[in-house]
Design a protein around this motif. Sequence first.
Motif, PDB file in Angstrom:
ATOM      1  N   ALA A   7      89.689  47.885  10.793  1.00  0.00           N
ATOM      2  CA  ALA A   7      88.627  48.509  11.586  1.00  0.00           C
ATOM      3  C   ALA A   7      87.389  48.622  10.707  1.00  0.00           C
ATOM      4  N   ILE A   8      86.249  48.271  11.275  1.00  0.00           N
ATOM      5  CA  ILE A   8      84.961  48.417  10.579  1.00  0.00           C
ATOM      6  C   ILE A   8      84.220  49.572  11.245  1.00  0.00           C
ATOM      7  N   VAL A   9      83.963  50.632  10.501  1.00  0.00           N
ATOM      8  CA  VAL A   9      83.357  51.857  11.045  1.00  0.00           C
ATOM      9  C   VAL A   9      81.898  51.949  10.611  1.00  0.00           C
ATOM     10  N   LEU A  10      81.018  52.166  11.590  1.00  0.00           N
ATOM     11  CA  LEU A  10      79.582  52.246  11.307  1.00  0.00           C
ATOM     12  C   LEU A  10      78.991  53.503  11.943  1.00  0.00           C
ATOM     13  N   PRO A  11      78.482  54.459  11.146  1.00  0.00           N
ATOM     14  CA  PRO A  11      77.800  55.627  11.714  1.00  0.00           C
ATOM     15  C   PRO A  11      76.422  55.216  12.233  1.00  0.00           C
ATOM     16  N   CYS A  12      76.023  55.764  13.370  1.00  0.00           N
ATOM     17  CA  CYS A  12      74.749  55.382  13.987  1.00  0.00           C
ATOM     18  C   CYS A  12      73.967  56.620  14.399  1.00  0.00           C
ATOM     19  N   TYR A  13      72.704  56.654  14.050  1.00  0.00           N
ATOM     20  CA  TYR A  13      71.830  57.736  14.496  1.00  0.00           C
ATOM     21  C   TYR A  13      70.469  57.150  14.857  1.00  0.00           C
ATOM     22  N   ASN A  14      70.166  57.132  16.151  1.00  0.00           N
ATOM     23  CA  ASN A  14      68.900  56.582  16.666  1.00  0.00           C
ATOM     24  C   ASN A  14      68.670  55.148  16.161  1.00  0.00           C
ATOM     25  N   GLU A  15      69.636  54.291  16.432  1.00  0.00           N
ATOM     26  CA  GLU A  15      69.589  52.911  15.926  1.00  0.00           C
ATOM     27  C   GLU A  15      69.525  51.873  17.048  1.00  0.00           C
ATOM     28  N   GLU A  16      68.891  52.216  18.176  1.00  0.00           N
ATOM     29  CA  GLU A  16      68.863  51.311  19.316  1.00  0.00           C
ATOM     30  C   GLU A  16      68.230  49.953  18.984  1.00  0.00           C
ATOM     31  N   GLU A  17      67.308  49.936  18.033  1.00  0.00           N
ATOM     32  CA  GLU A  17      66.613  48.684  17.709  1.00  0.00           C
ATOM     33  C   GLU A  17      67.509  47.655  17.036  1.00  0.00           C
ATOM     34  N   ILE A  18      68.555  48.131  16.367  1.00  0.00           N
ATOM     35  CA  ILE A  18      69.338  47.219  15.529  1.00  0.00           C
ATOM     36  C   ILE A  18      70.775  47.022  16.021  1.00  0.00           C
ATOM     37  N   THR A 210      65.088  45.369  11.123  1.00  0.00           N
ATOM     38  CA  THR A 210      64.226  46.017  12.100  1.00  0.00           C
ATOM     39  C   THR A 210      64.430  47.519  12.058  1.00  0.00           C
ATOM     40  N   GLY A 211      63.447  48.240  12.581  1.00  0.00           N
ATOM     41  CA  GLY A 211      63.544  49.698  12.582  1.00  0.00           C
ATOM     42  C   GLY A 211      63.337  50.281  11.195  1.00  0.00           C
ATOM     43  N   THR A 212      63.501  51.575  11.105  1.00  0.00           N
ATOM     44  CA  THR A 212      63.337  52.271   9.832  1.00  0.00           C
ATOM     45  C   THR A 212      64.594  53.069   9.526  1.00  0.00           C
ATOM     46  N   SER A 213      64.815  53.308   8.251  1.00  0.00           N
ATOM     47  CA  SER A 213      65.985  54.070   7.842  1.00  0.00           C
ATOM     48  C   SER A 213      65.893  55.499   8.362  1.00  0.00           C
ATOM     49  N   LYS A 214      67.005  55.998   8.902  1.00  0.00           N
ATOM     50  CA  LYS A 214      67.054  57.382   9.399  1.00  0.00           C
ATOM     51  C   LYS A 214      67.521  58.334   8.295  1.00  0.00           C
ATOM     52  N   TYR A 215      67.787  57.757   7.120  1.00  0.00           N
ATOM     53  CA  TYR A 215      68.219  58.584   5.989  1.00  0.00           C
ATOM     54  C   TYR A 215      66.985  58.987   5.203  1.00  0.00           C
TER      55      TYR A 215
END
Length: 314
Positions: A7-18, A210-215
């Motif tokens: 399983a590949i787990v990816l946390p996402c926060y406001n990442e609609e662009e990518i 694309t987009g900007t880092s949310k961190y």
Amino acid sequence: MNNTKLAIVLPCYNEEEIMHDSAKQLTSLLDRMISDDIVNKESFIVFVNDGSNDRTWTIIKELSKSNQYIHGINLAKNVGHQNAIMAGMMTFKDDVDAIVTIDVDLQDDIECIPKMIKEMQAGNDIVYAVKTSRQADPILKRISAQMFYKLQTSMGIECIYNHADFRLMSRKALDILEKYHERNLYLRGLIPQIGLQSSTIEDHITKRKTGTSKYTFSKMIGLALDGITSFSVKPLYCIIYLGVLFILISLLLILYVLYVYLKNQTVAGWSSIMISIWMVGGFILISIGTACIYIGKIYNEVKQRPLYNIQEIV
């Protein structure tokens, strides 16, 4: 046939662009890994929506319907990067042989994942991806990251230098990790404490497409404070060292006061008093603040609140 279910787990926060691009890249990678008999055909991808307020969760649900590999977890609220990773790992750990965690922007090299599987098959329960260069990162993030890794080392925190959260963990390692009940999660410091056999591989990061880092910088500072205060008591000893320094400063001030007194210049003592008041007051506030951080950690730990609440799984 390879029986490794990944399983590949990816946390996402406001990442609609990518989201679509990341799903496309990982789907292609899984297809290739299955074809090359590196993992079995039941392997999958998990996007963990960490309380996003854009279309991230909507996109995840759409992808889960059109892509057999993709699953999603929708957290009830934003709980932070580390807790979102933990949610993904703990939700699916019993269904797989290994889990790889990676940030959704895929700045990390996904071609490391097949290498991680081979390292696990060679007997390593944890495989860390270590950045060989951070030139793709903004200069502020690059400098602050290097400073933080060095600070961790000086504080006696066991960590993997230049490793973030791109790693593989076997089910055995995940079962052990589940036994840790910390509320203030800092996985980069926690996972090395598991003690199972591990290895590292080189990770060549690229610029975000694309987009900007949310961190944000404030989140990085928060993570750094969690890392230091959760794994080291050295800041407490710094208070003692500051106390010794205050004594030395006080001795110097006494000598200065005697000097101006003998010179009949006692009026000038007002300046030294004011400086010492401000200096000592500032250090006292720093000391109290440091102690309060630890008290706050204890406060959070004893409450034993859940790290996350899952609203929906697709």
